[in-house]
Design an enzyme around this catalytic site. Sequence first.
Site, PDB file in Angstrom:
ATOM      1  N   GLU A 405       8.151   0.564   8.432  1.00 54.30           N
ATOM      2  CA  GLU A 405       7.056   1.271   9.086  1.00 54.30           C
ATOM      3  C   GLU A 405       6.979   0.849  10.549  1.00 54.30           C
ATOM      4  O   GLU A 405       6.832  -0.355  10.828  1.00 54.30           O
ATOM      5  CB  GLU A 405       5.751   0.970   8.331  1.00 54.30           C
ATOM      6  CG  GLU A 405       5.753   1.627   6.954  1.00 54.30           C
ATOM      7  CD  GLU A 405       4.930   0.873   5.914  1.00 54.30           C
ATOM      8  OE1 GLU A 405       4.106   0.020   6.295  1.00 54.30           O
ATOM      9  OE2 GLU A 405       5.144   1.141   4.711  1.00 54.30           O
ATOM     10  N   GLU A 453       6.333   1.851   0.845  1.00 54.82           N
ATOM     11  CA  GLU A 453       7.148   0.639   0.708  1.00 54.82           C
ATOM     12  C   GLU A 453       8.190   0.762  -0.402  1.00 54.82           C
ATOM     13  O   GLU A 453       9.294   0.217  -0.291  1.00 54.82           O
ATOM     14  CB  GLU A 453       6.257  -0.581   0.462  1.00 54.82           C
ATOM     15  CG  GLU A 453       5.475  -1.061   1.677  1.00 54.82           C
ATOM     16  CD  GLU A 453       4.248  -0.209   1.990  1.00 54.82           C
ATOM     17  OE1 GLU A 453       3.911   0.686   1.186  1.00 54.82           O
ATOM     18  OE2 GLU A 453       3.624  -0.448   3.037  1.00 54.82           O
ATOM     19  N   PRO A 482       3.927  -2.417  -3.456  1.00 52.16           N
ATOM     20  CA  PRO A 482       4.528  -1.112  -3.791  1.00 52.16           C
ATOM     21  C   PRO A 482       6.062  -1.156  -3.800  1.00 52.16           C
ATOM     22  O   PRO A 482       6.704  -0.366  -4.481  1.00 52.16           O
ATOM     23  CB  PRO A 482       4.024  -0.187  -2.672  1.00 52.16           C
ATOM     24  CG  PRO A 482       2.802  -0.853  -2.147  1.00 52.16           C
ATOM     25  CD  PRO A 482       3.026  -2.325  -2.299  1.00 52.16           C
ATOM     26  N   HIS A 524      -4.230  -9.433   4.789  1.00 54.52           N
ATOM     27  CA  HIS A 524      -3.359  -9.742   5.934  1.00 54.52           C
ATOM     28  C   HIS A 524      -3.095 -11.233   5.983  1.00 54.52           C
ATOM     29  O   HIS A 524      -2.829 -11.782   7.046  1.00 54.52           O
ATOM     30  CB  HIS A 524      -3.996  -9.282   7.251  1.00 54.52           C
ATOM     31  CG  HIS A 524      -4.198  -7.804   7.315  1.00 54.52           C
ATOM     32  ND1 HIS A 524      -5.322  -7.180   6.816  1.00 54.52           N
ATOM     33  CD2 HIS A 524      -3.397  -6.802   7.783  1.00 54.52           C
ATOM     34  CE1 HIS A 524      -5.221  -5.880   6.993  1.00 54.52           C
ATOM     35  NE2 HIS A 524      -4.064  -5.621   7.564  1.00 54.52           N
TER      36      HIS A 524
END
Length: 722
Positions: A405, A453, A482, A524
Amino acid sequence: MPEKATTTKTKPGGSLAKADLLELYQIMYRGRRLDSVVESWQRMGRSHFYIGSAGHEALLAGVALHFKPGVDWVVTHYRDLIMALRTGLTPKEVLAAAVGSTEEPGSRGRQIPYHFGKPECRLYTASSPVGTQFLTGVGMGYASLFYSSMEHWKGRTDLFHPDEFIFVGTGDGTTSQGEFWEALNFAANPVHPCPVLFCVEDNGWAISTSVAENTPGGSLPPLLSGYREQGFIWLDSVDGLDPIKCATAAGKAIDWIRRERKPAILHGKVMRFRGHSCEDDERLYRTPEDIAKKQEGDPLKSYPQFLIEEGIVSESELARVREEVDREIDEARDYIDRQIETNTVPFPAPDSALEHLYSDKIDPASAQFDVPARPEGEPITLIHAINRTLHTEFARNPALFTLGEDVADVSNLADIDRVVGKGGVFGGRTGGITANLQRQFGPRRCFNSPLAEGCIMGVANGAAVRGLKAAPEIQFDDYFWPAYHHFRSETATMRWRSAGAFTMPVVIRVPSQGYTGGIGAIWHSQSNEAAYVVPGVRVALPCNPTDAVGLLRTALRSDDPVVFLEPKVLYRRTDLAEPYPGDDFTIPFGKARTVVEGDDITLVTWGIPVHLSKTVALKLKGEGIGVHVLDLRTLSPWDHEAVAASIERTGRLLVVHGAARMMGFGIEVVSWVSRHCFDLLLAPPTIRAALDCYVGYGTLEKQILPQEEDIEASIREVLAYD
Ligand SMILES: Cc1ncc(C[n+]2csc(CCOP(=O)(O)OP(=O)(O)O)c2C)c(N)n1
């Protein structure tokens, strides 16, 4: 049954020649005969598993007619016996698989039957999780695009053929998996179109769940019409029990793929003539009338009858086809029968279980990777160290590529000279991790993936099977899940499950870990390193620029899958900057680094806590307490020797990590030490990890992740034990 010609102008066999019509019969009959041998063996207890392909033959024979062995690739659904045979898998090998013999080339007796594979025939060794085949197949299609679109690979027919395509088989139920849609989105995108045939064998059932329960409206093609209307995909739906219609439709679809280099979907309504598998009694969920109706559509009965009635072939011609097939299959059956009777089936040797987990050609822990640093230039930060290493390895290895990404510089290549470029979400004006890879090496070697993903991982896997060195990025460790299915089910198992026939030496770069100053919170800040330590995979976690260069280069030059975890909050830390250690610098895996010397306690750690532990150790040194800090740097393999040697001096062990204690990697270290260093220990081995919860926002982070004061307290606690 094929419709009879209604006018004298229409040939009953359509555009197919007599030889093709006979071949269709031969293909179908061969599949059915072999299938029935395995079925009978399963009933006799000779084979433990049977999952029939009867009823799927006409559709697959139609495809097989246009398939070029040695050119095209096959990724099977378990009912794709016909496609497996078409690539060159022999009946003997199919029957060897049925009894678990090592003469089966796909897994050498490691997998249950019907997971076909044979590398020299371009027949990919299938796995059991339904749905992974879509993205693996698309990744193989991406390899086709990659090779054919770059001058460097021109003429490499050992790697690709200009008109090849990849067959991917599936049942109707499996199209409910997200991967089906991810695969279509990727393959049909004109930015990177992939020559893949998705063959949907719609038998109306997924075990006992009907197609109406799986697919809105009970039929897939209408849901796909948008792709067709946009011209991204060839889509056709056909009576999957009519071999002539199937062959005609498959011919058109395959012509389109070969010509346009774009994907196609062929959907056929087929029949499942038996239950789902030998474990399934369909009388439990289907009515007797429904079951009885099935037999009416059997193309092995209606098709030869049609050929004779239309005067296309004679009964004796068909009988000749059957005789030849019978001879071949009887011979294969007798061969395995003899082995069974004489107790000479070559089953996998009991001591072979650990073979083919890792490459036997390149050992990333070997001295070959012990190449000293030649530091040069001004100190650089971690992010620049990784970026520079990627650039040097991209220049060295033309098969290396990355997707992920936002990893590209620009979305539209025409803009590349007008903007700075992004190059990863951690980039800024001074450059991201993958900055300028697209600019320098082109869009086939660095490109933005769809936001999926699983797709990133699956495409990387498929490309790796075809000899490319895929180095995908998963943007945050927190979003690895994922992709995890493809990582765990495919990447990790590939070499082992195929007994070395296929490999997926993918290097997955993953910004990871917490200590974000409270801004990262639950999604995160995770440290998932223990989840990646599975058989068949290497795991590295550098915490400074020099180690990042050395370990990443080793990863990219090795032949095993590697999860490469990057401590994202250290990317731009100038206080940790170090000179670039040179273009040849590599570090062998499984070699811990001594961070601080000490004789009183061994502190084993990795990742960001290395820096906290170092600060604490240097502070305690002032008090005369010797903390021997070891940075493991890689968790698979990990340096048992360095840990044992240190404990021999100190007699005490503290493991510190930023992941939760529950099932964290500290448990692995402590377990090994307890068994192998028991006599050396003066205190119980101890773990100081994150709390057994998730990382919270703001000040909560400090409560949850081990801080310097926590590490110090744990050191004192272990030292106090008498
Ligand atoms: C990911 C995953 N979930 C569940 C299963 C168990 N399973 C094996 S086959 C199957 C049904 C597949 O149905 P379909 O795609 O329609 O193919 P068919 O068997 O009808 O040819 C299921 C649920 C599996 N193998 N993998």
